[in-house]
Write a protein that holds these residues in place. Structure first.
Motif, PDB file in Angstrom:
ATOM      1  N   CYS A   1      38.935  52.250  40.174  1.00 18.51           N
ATOM      2  CA  CYS A   1      39.196  50.995  40.902  1.00 18.51           C
ATOM      3  C   CYS A   1      38.215  49.925  40.431  1.00 18.51           C
ATOM      4  O   CYS A   1      37.004  50.140  40.413  1.00 18.51           O
ATOM      5  CB  CYS A   1      39.058  51.218  42.404  1.00 18.51           C
ATOM      6  SG  CYS A   1      39.106  49.660  43.327  1.00 18.51           S
ATOM      7  N   LEU A   2      38.749  48.766  40.060  1.00 21.54           N
ATOM      8  CA  LEU A   2      37.883  47.698  39.542  1.00 21.54           C
ATOM      9  C   LEU A   2      37.142  46.955  40.661  1.00 21.54           C
ATOM     10  O   LEU A   2      36.222  46.196  40.392  1.00 21.54           O
ATOM     11  CB  LEU A   2      38.710  46.703  38.719  1.00 21.54           C
ATOM     12  CG  LEU A   2      39.222  47.233  37.375  1.00 21.54           C
ATOM     13  CD1 LEU A   2      40.044  46.180  36.653  1.00 21.54           C
ATOM     14  CD2 LEU A   2      38.068  47.708  36.491  1.00 21.54           C
ATOM     15  N   ASP A   3      37.556  47.203  41.919  1.00 19.48           N
ATOM     16  CA  ASP A   3      36.852  46.558  43.036  1.00 19.48           C
ATOM     17  C   ASP A   3      35.720  47.416  43.580  1.00 19.48           C
ATOM     18  O   ASP A   3      34.579  46.991  43.614  1.00 19.48           O
ATOM     19  CB  ASP A   3      37.841  46.264  44.177  1.00 19.48           C
ATOM     20  CG  ASP A   3      38.355  44.847  44.102  1.00 19.48           C
ATOM     21  OD1 ASP A   3      37.917  44.128  43.185  1.00 19.48           O
ATOM     22  OD2 ASP A   3      39.183  44.474  44.955  1.00 19.48           O
ATOM     23  N   CYS A   4      36.059  48.656  43.987  1.00 18.25           N
ATOM     24  CA  CYS A   4      35.057  49.462  44.690  1.00 18.25           C
ATOM     25  C   CYS A   4      34.559  50.622  43.844  1.00 18.25           C
ATOM     26  O   CYS A   4      33.645  51.338  44.254  1.00 18.25           O
ATOM     27  CB  CYS A   4      35.612  49.971  46.018  1.00 18.25           C
ATOM     28  SG  CYS A   4      36.785  51.323  45.845  1.00 18.25           S
ATOM     29  N   GLY A   5      35.128  50.809  42.664  1.00 15.83           N
ATOM     30  CA  GLY A   5      34.631  51.855  41.775  1.00 15.83           C
ATOM     31  C   GLY A   5      35.128  53.261  42.107  1.00 15.83           C
ATOM     32  O   GLY A   5      34.768  54.221  41.417  1.00 15.83           O
ATOM     33  N   ALA A   6      35.969  53.403  43.143  1.00 16.51           N
ATOM     34  CA  ALA A   6      36.482  54.736  43.497  1.00 16.51           C
ATOM     35  C   ALA A   6      37.292  55.307  42.333  1.00 16.51           C
ATOM     36  O   ALA A   6      37.871  54.558  41.541  1.00 16.51           O
ATOM     37  CB  ALA A   6      37.358  54.646  44.743  1.00 16.51           C
ATOM     38  N   ARG A   7      37.289  56.640  42.213  1.00  8.72           N
ATOM     39  CA  ARG A   7      38.003  57.299  41.133  1.00  8.72           C
ATOM     40  C   ARG A   7      39.020  58.290  41.696  1.00  8.72           C
ATOM     41  O   ARG A   7      38.759  58.912  42.733  1.00  8.72           O
ATOM     42  CB  ARG A   7      37.016  58.060  40.242  1.00  8.72           C
ATOM     43  CG  ARG A   7      36.171  57.145  39.404  1.00  8.72           C
ATOM     44  CD  ARG A   7      35.048  57.878  38.707  1.00  8.72           C
ATOM     45  NE  ARG A   7      34.448  56.982  37.730  1.00  8.72           N
ATOM     46  CZ  ARG A   7      34.839  56.885  36.461  1.00  8.72           C
ATOM     47  NH1 ARG A   7      35.803  57.663  36.002  1.00  8.72           N
ATOM     48  NH2 ARG A   7      34.261  56.037  35.651  1.00  8.72           N
ATOM     49  N   TYR A   8      40.142  58.419  41.019  1.00 12.50           N
ATOM     50  CA  TYR A   8      41.197  59.331  41.458  1.00 12.50           C
ATOM     51  C   TYR A   8      41.768  60.037  40.238  1.00 12.50           C
ATOM     52  O   TYR A   8      41.844  59.443  39.153  1.00 12.50           O
ATOM     53  CB  TYR A   8      42.313  58.556  42.161  1.00 12.50           C
ATOM     54  CG  TYR A   8      41.834  57.690  43.295  1.00 12.50           C
ATOM     55  CD1 TYR A   8      41.773  58.161  44.605  1.00 12.50           C
ATOM     56  CD2 TYR A   8      41.406  56.378  43.045  1.00 12.50           C
ATOM     57  CE1 TYR A   8      41.325  57.349  45.640  1.00 12.50           C
ATOM     58  CE2 TYR A   8      40.940  55.564  44.069  1.00 12.50           C
ATOM     59  CZ  TYR A   8      40.906  56.052  45.362  1.00 12.50           C
ATOM     60  OH  TYR A   8      40.450  55.246  46.375  1.00 12.50           O
TER      61      TYR A   8
ATOM     62  N   PRO B   1      48.524  36.306  38.864  1.00  7.83           N
ATOM     63  CA  PRO B   1      48.639  37.495  38.004  1.00  7.83           C
ATOM     64  C   PRO B   1      47.910  38.716  38.578  1.00  7.83           C
ATOM     65  O   PRO B   1      46.729  38.637  38.892  1.00  7.83           O
ATOM     66  CB  PRO B   1      48.007  37.059  36.682  1.00  7.83           C
ATOM     67  CG  PRO B   1      47.386  35.737  36.905  1.00  7.83           C
ATOM     68  CD  PRO B   1      47.913  35.172  38.177  1.00  7.83           C
ATOM     69  N   VAL B   2      48.654  39.812  38.700  1.00  9.99           N
ATOM     70  CA  VAL B   2      48.072  41.003  39.329  1.00  9.99           C
ATOM     71  C   VAL B   2      46.953  41.588  38.480  1.00  9.99           C
ATOM     72  O   VAL B   2      46.059  42.241  39.000  1.00  9.99           O
ATOM     73  CB  VAL B   2      49.114  42.104  39.611  1.00  9.99           C
ATOM     74  CG1 VAL B   2      50.228  41.593  40.500  1.00  9.99           C
ATOM     75  CG2 VAL B   2      49.687  42.684  38.353  1.00  9.99           C
ATOM     76  N   SER B   3      46.990  41.357  37.181  1.00 17.19           N
ATOM     77  CA  SER B   3      45.966  41.972  36.337  1.00 17.19           C
ATOM     78  C   SER B   3      44.735  41.099  36.162  1.00 17.19           C
ATOM     79  O   SER B   3      43.881  41.402  35.332  1.00 17.19           O
ATOM     80  CB  SER B   3      46.542  42.316  34.958  1.00 17.19           C
ATOM     81  OG  SER B   3      47.358  43.459  35.054  1.00 17.19           O
ATOM     82  N   PHE B   4      44.605  40.040  36.947  1.00 14.11           N
ATOM     83  CA  PHE B   4      43.440  39.187  36.724  1.00 14.11           C
ATOM     84  C   PHE B   4      42.109  39.943  36.807  1.00 14.11           C
ATOM     85  O   PHE B   4      41.233  39.759  35.948  1.00 14.11           O
ATOM     86  CB  PHE B   4      43.419  37.964  37.648  1.00 14.11           C
ATOM     87  CG  PHE B   4      42.206  37.142  37.376  1.00 14.11           C
ATOM     88  CD1 PHE B   4      42.110  36.398  36.209  1.00 14.11           C
ATOM     89  CD2 PHE B   4      41.092  37.196  38.216  1.00 14.11           C
ATOM     90  CE1 PHE B   4      40.957  35.699  35.896  1.00 14.11           C
ATOM     91  CE2 PHE B   4      39.934  36.502  37.908  1.00 14.11           C
ATOM     92  CZ  PHE B   4      39.871  35.746  36.744  1.00 14.11           C
TER      93      PHE B   4
ATOM     94  N   LYS C   1      41.668  53.004  49.004  1.00 14.95           N
ATOM     95  CA  LYS C   1      40.537  52.600  49.855  1.00 14.95           C
ATOM     96  C   LYS C   1      40.476  51.095  50.058  1.00 14.95           C
ATOM     97  O   LYS C   1      40.224  50.616  51.155  1.00 14.95           O
ATOM     98  CB  LYS C   1      39.215  53.055  49.228  1.00 14.95           C
ATOM     99  CG  LYS C   1      38.984  54.555  49.380  1.00 14.95           C
ATOM    100  CD  LYS C   1      37.510  54.900  49.182  1.00 14.95           C
ATOM    101  CE  LYS C   1      37.317  56.408  49.144  1.00 14.95           C
ATOM    102  NZ  LYS C   1      37.029  56.915  47.801  1.00 14.95           N
ATOM    103  N   CYS C   2      40.648  50.332  48.943  1.00 14.60           N
ATOM    104  CA  CYS C   2      40.370  48.898  49.063  1.00 14.60           C
ATOM    105  C   CYS C   2      41.489  48.007  48.538  1.00 14.60           C
ATOM    106  O   CYS C   2      41.399  46.786  48.631  1.00 14.60           O
ATOM    107  CB  CYS C   2      39.060  48.562  48.344  1.00 14.60           C
ATOM    108  SG  CYS C   2      39.237  48.444  46.559  1.00 14.60           S
ATOM    109  N   GLY C   3      42.528  48.579  47.958  1.00 16.46           N
ATOM    110  CA  GLY C   3      43.635  47.755  47.452  1.00 16.46           C
ATOM    111  C   GLY C   3      43.396  47.179  46.069  1.00 16.46           C
ATOM    112  O   GLY C   3      44.220  46.431  45.560  1.00 16.46           O
ATOM    113  N   GLY C   4      42.261  47.500  45.447  1.00 10.34           N
ATOM    114  CA  GLY C   4      41.944  46.969  44.117  1.00 10.34           C
ATOM    115  C   GLY C   4      42.863  47.534  43.033  1.00 10.34           C
ATOM    116  O   GLY C   4      43.566  48.519  43.257  1.00 10.34           O
ATOM    117  N   VAL C   5      42.876  46.874  41.862  1.00  7.37           N
ATOM    118  CA  VAL C   5      43.679  47.403  40.752  1.00  7.37           C
ATOM    119  C   VAL C   5      42.844  48.368  39.906  1.00  7.37           C
ATOM    120  O   VAL C   5      41.620  48.341  39.921  1.00  7.37           O
ATOM    121  CB  VAL C   5      44.265  46.300  39.834  1.00  7.37           C
ATOM    122  CG1 VAL C   5      45.312  45.499  40.554  1.00  7.37           C
ATOM    123  CG2 VAL C   5      43.181  45.420  39.247  1.00  7.37           C
TER     124      VAL C   5
END
Ligand code: PLP
Ligand code: ZN
Length: 480
Positions: free
Chosen positions: A16-23, A335-338, A34-38
């Motif tokens: 996740c580019l926002d919170c750094g979570a990994r899946y 743009p979703v990929s911003f 967790k946070c809705g980040g891309v």
């Protein structure tokens, strides 16, 4: 010599580019729970690829040019750098990738004052670069269906036209357990683009509004229902689109030192992928330095340009409301990929210097004039390809590019998909909001040589003689 399908497999994780979570990469995720980040996808075993030198990689990829292994005929020539999870049987190949790089005609090169080339991504199977991402996303879906024994998967996407054409094509080819639904903004895709998912047998749903509205709907569906989202939030598509970077480097003999690549920015997936691709090659020593990358946006949909135009300290992300643009496939205000662009541009500039990544802004008028000019010189640029040429002309004017450099412009789709804009140019029939005033000297239209009635009651030879006379008169031909 045939290199055969690789045994190497990576371990892919969503980051996740926002919170750094990994899946883990074997579940279908679009945004961070967790946070809705891309996300970007990361290969945890990327380090193992360093066991081969840059030269060994270059040789391997060059060897695969002559391979008869089906998977190496398209984007998966660069298997290890993309999504090295799938087995050979999962790979879908419909002729995507390895699109030609065509040097500008001599006359066009002289007009622009700089050598440059078009990479014709409109020569992909559904006539846009979106096939690169879809080939990867669908290969991944096949792998996933096999792994989880899924018996039905509904793929959905919102689209400015080309994503749905590509998604519907690949879904139709793969067949069960995949089924395709596309959601389009009513009246905002060209008739050619609309004909594509219809022809592929997809369920085509339309909503009033613009692309950004459809995107919101599809996101709500993906969050709450069992569907596979194929928009560029789907990180697997980004991996497939990296192939543009690999192919470009390979074509120029793995030396990209003086290359300036121009790419239109809409939802910003493509520019993300191209940066990511070049960074991976640099990381493995496949290339020695980065090329320069220029994103291009129209004044009518320019949020990314606005962000980078501000001084570094004052940069502030703000979506914009779009107004009609001939670069319709890039007419996106949010743009979703911003976040991906921001993250990768930072790395790109860190390795390549401040001038390595820039965003240009062009007018609608410049886009149309450039597209018409390119195509009158034997190219097959779409409006977004025109946008790239307009960006190059501006960069030249602003002194951002030297005459020792060589530009590669991404013509992201085939000219035929956007024939309607050419027609408006030739007929001077643009609605005022486009703000395009055609150069009337370029108007081109068919000329009827004889009235319909001239054919009536005449033998073939007699009519042919009349026809030939009319041609002679029109062209002022001299007898030999
Ligand atoms: C999708 C598309 C774009 C925009 O690409 P992004 O990855 O969304 O920035 C540009 N041109 C064409 C023809 C497209 O189909
Ligand atoms: Zn997150």
């Amino acid at each position: 010599m045939d290199a055969g399908f690789p045994t190497y497999r990576g371990r892919m994780e969503y980051v996740c580019l926002d919170c750094g979570a990994r899946y883990p990469g074997d579940s279908l995720l679009y945004t961070c729970p967790k946070c809705g980040g891309v996300f970007l996808l990361e290969n945890l075993d990327f380090d193992k690829l360093r066991q081969q030198s840059g030269e060994e990689w270059r040789n391997l990829f060059d060897t695969r040019c002559a391979s008869r292994t089906m998977a190496f005929r398209g984007i998966f020539r660069f298997y290890e750098l993309l999504a090295p999870l799938m087995d050979e049987e999962d790979i879908v190949y419909l002729g995507e990738g390895l699109t030609p790089i065509v040097e500008a005609s001599p006359a066009l090169r002289d007009r622009v004052g700089l050598p440059f080339a078009y990479k014709n991504d409109g020569q992909n199977p559904s006539a846009s670069f979106k096939d690169r991402g879809m080939a990867c996303a669908f290969s991944y879906l096949k792998w996933l269906c096999r792994r989880h024994k899924w018996d039905e998967v509904l793929t959905v996407c919102a689209s400015t036209g080309d994503t749905s054409a590509a998604a519907a094509l690949y879904a139709a080819y793969v067949g069960a357990p995949l089924k395709s639904v596309v959601l389009l903004p009513h009246g905002k895709v060209t008739p050619q683009q609309l004909s594509q998912p219809l022809g592929s047998g997809a369920t085509v749903l339309e909503l009033p509004g613009v692309f950004d509205d459809c995107m919101k709907v599809v996101e709500m569906l993906a969050e709450n229902y069992r569907v596979a989202l194929l928009n560029s939030k789907n990180s697997w598509r980004i991996l497939g689109q990296e192939s543009f970077a690999y192919e470009t480097a390979q074509w120029y003999g793995w030396d990209v030192t003086d290359l300036c690549i121009f790419v239109p920015i809409g939802n910003a997936g493509n520019v993300t992928a191209i940066m990511s691709g070049f960074l991976k090659m640099l990381d493995l020593g496949i290339i020695k330095n980065l090329p320069r990358l220029f994103g291009v946006q129209s004044e009518h949909a320019d949020p990314v340009w606005r962000y980078y135009d501000a001084p570094k300290e004052a940069r502030h992300w703000q979506p914009v409301t779009v107004t009609p643009s001939v670069a319709q496939a890039a007419m996106i205000g949010n743009p979703v990929s911003f976040p991906r662009v921001r993250a990768l541009a930072e790395r790109f500039v860190e390795k390549g210097g401040e001038r390595a990544f820039q965003v240009m802004r062009v007018t609608e008028q410049q886009i149309m004039d450039a597209m018409i000019m390119a195509n009158r010189h034997g190219h097959i640029a779409c409006t977004q390809g025109g946008e790239c040429l307009a960006g190059l002309l501006n960069a030249r004017l602003l002194g951002l590019i030297g005459s020792n450099e060589h530009a590669v412009l991404d013509s992201t789709a085939h000219a035929l998909k956007f024939a309607g804009f050419q027609e408006m140019y030739f007929n001077d029939s643009f609605p005022p909001e486009y703000q395009v005033r055609p150069d009337k000297s370029l108007a081109n239209k068919p000329e009827l040589l004889l009235p319909e009635s001239a054919r009536n009651g005449k033998a073939v030879d007699e009519f042919a003689r009349l026809g030939a006379e009319a041609v002679v008169k029109r062209l002022g031909l001299q007898k030999k």
